[in-house]
Motif scaffolding. Sequence first.
Motif, PDB file in Angstrom:
ATOM      1  N   VAL A 168      -5.638   1.233   4.398  1.00 14.59           N
ATOM      2  CA  VAL A 168      -6.206   0.616   3.201  1.00 14.59           C
ATOM      3  C   VAL A 168      -7.683   0.341   3.456  1.00 14.59           C
ATOM      4  N   GLY A 217       0.816  -1.212   0.000  1.00 15.14           N
ATOM      5  CA  GLY A 217       0.000   0.000   0.000  1.00 15.14           C
ATOM      6  C   GLY A 217       0.848   1.260   0.000  1.00 15.14           C
ATOM      7  N   THR A 266       0.325  -4.147   4.769  1.00 17.18           N
ATOM      8  CA  THR A 266      -0.521  -4.425   3.600  1.00 17.18           C
ATOM      9  C   THR A 266      -1.157  -5.805   3.708  1.00 17.18           C
ATOM     10  N   GLN A 310      -3.920  -5.387   6.454  1.00 10.30           N
ATOM     11  CA  GLN A 310      -5.062  -4.524   6.140  1.00 10.30           C
ATOM     12  C   GLN A 310      -5.765  -4.918   4.839  1.00 10.30           C
ATOM     13  N   TYR A 311      -5.011  -5.196   3.803  1.00 14.50           N
ATOM     14  CA  TYR A 311      -5.586  -5.429   2.481  1.00 14.50           C
ATOM     15  C   TYR A 311      -6.033  -6.880   2.297  1.00 14.50           C
ATOM     16  N   ASN A 314       0.640   1.252  -6.361  1.00 10.68           N
ATOM     17  CA  ASN A 314       0.409   0.591  -5.081  1.00 10.68           C
ATOM     18  C   ASN A 314      -0.793  -0.334  -5.190  1.00 10.68           C
ATOM     19  N   LEU A 315      -0.685  -1.501  -4.562  1.00 11.23           N
ATOM     20  CA  LEU A 315      -1.693  -2.558  -4.551  1.00 11.23           C
ATOM     21  C   LEU A 315      -1.909  -3.193  -5.925  1.00 11.23           C
TER      22      LEU A 315
END
Length: 195
Positions: free
Chosen positions: A49, A19, A72, A75-76, A183-184
């Motif tokens: 995120v 992220g 990341t 959270q993701y 990002n991502l």
Amino acid sequence: GRARRSRTEAMRVLMIRHGRVDMPWAKKYNAKEYDLAWQHYDDCDILPVTGHMEIPREAKVYVSSFKRTHQTAEQYLGVKEYTVLSDLLDEVPLRSFADVKLRLHRRWLDVLGRIQWYLPLKRQPERRKATRKRADRLIDYLEAQGDGNYVLVMHGFYMRTLGAMFRKRGYRVRNRRIFTVPNLCTVEAVKERKE
């Protein structure tokens, strides 16, 4: 009757760039300021995120040693259990191309440093040949784990090299990145088992 084909009779590797990092970059830096900025970047948290990505429940998740990849994954992807592969998954380090006191635009400093990586010049801590060897070792490591689903939460510049090495080794690479890696961003490498 015929045996059902297993869903894991393949290597499926999903590469995800971490992220966005919560750090405001200046437009210009001299060499010393630039190198310090990258050190600071490595210590920063990511911005929260809000989205979520579903991954297979049985997928093994790997992160680099930098906390932005850990955050990341949590959270993701919503995972708490993951394995740190620092030597194999860390970003390709970047430092200023020369000890210049003149302030230059940050993007120029990025490009010049990466050109040194490619050429290769010794000022960069890791050069292209070493990065490609490291990517090869990472693929060897994953293949030694056997067929299945793997998720690598990683870094943009290294993702480009790793995607190229997967392709060289016979994987189908979807959404391969050659230039920018947002990002991502996700890139998938798949290799079916030969029967």
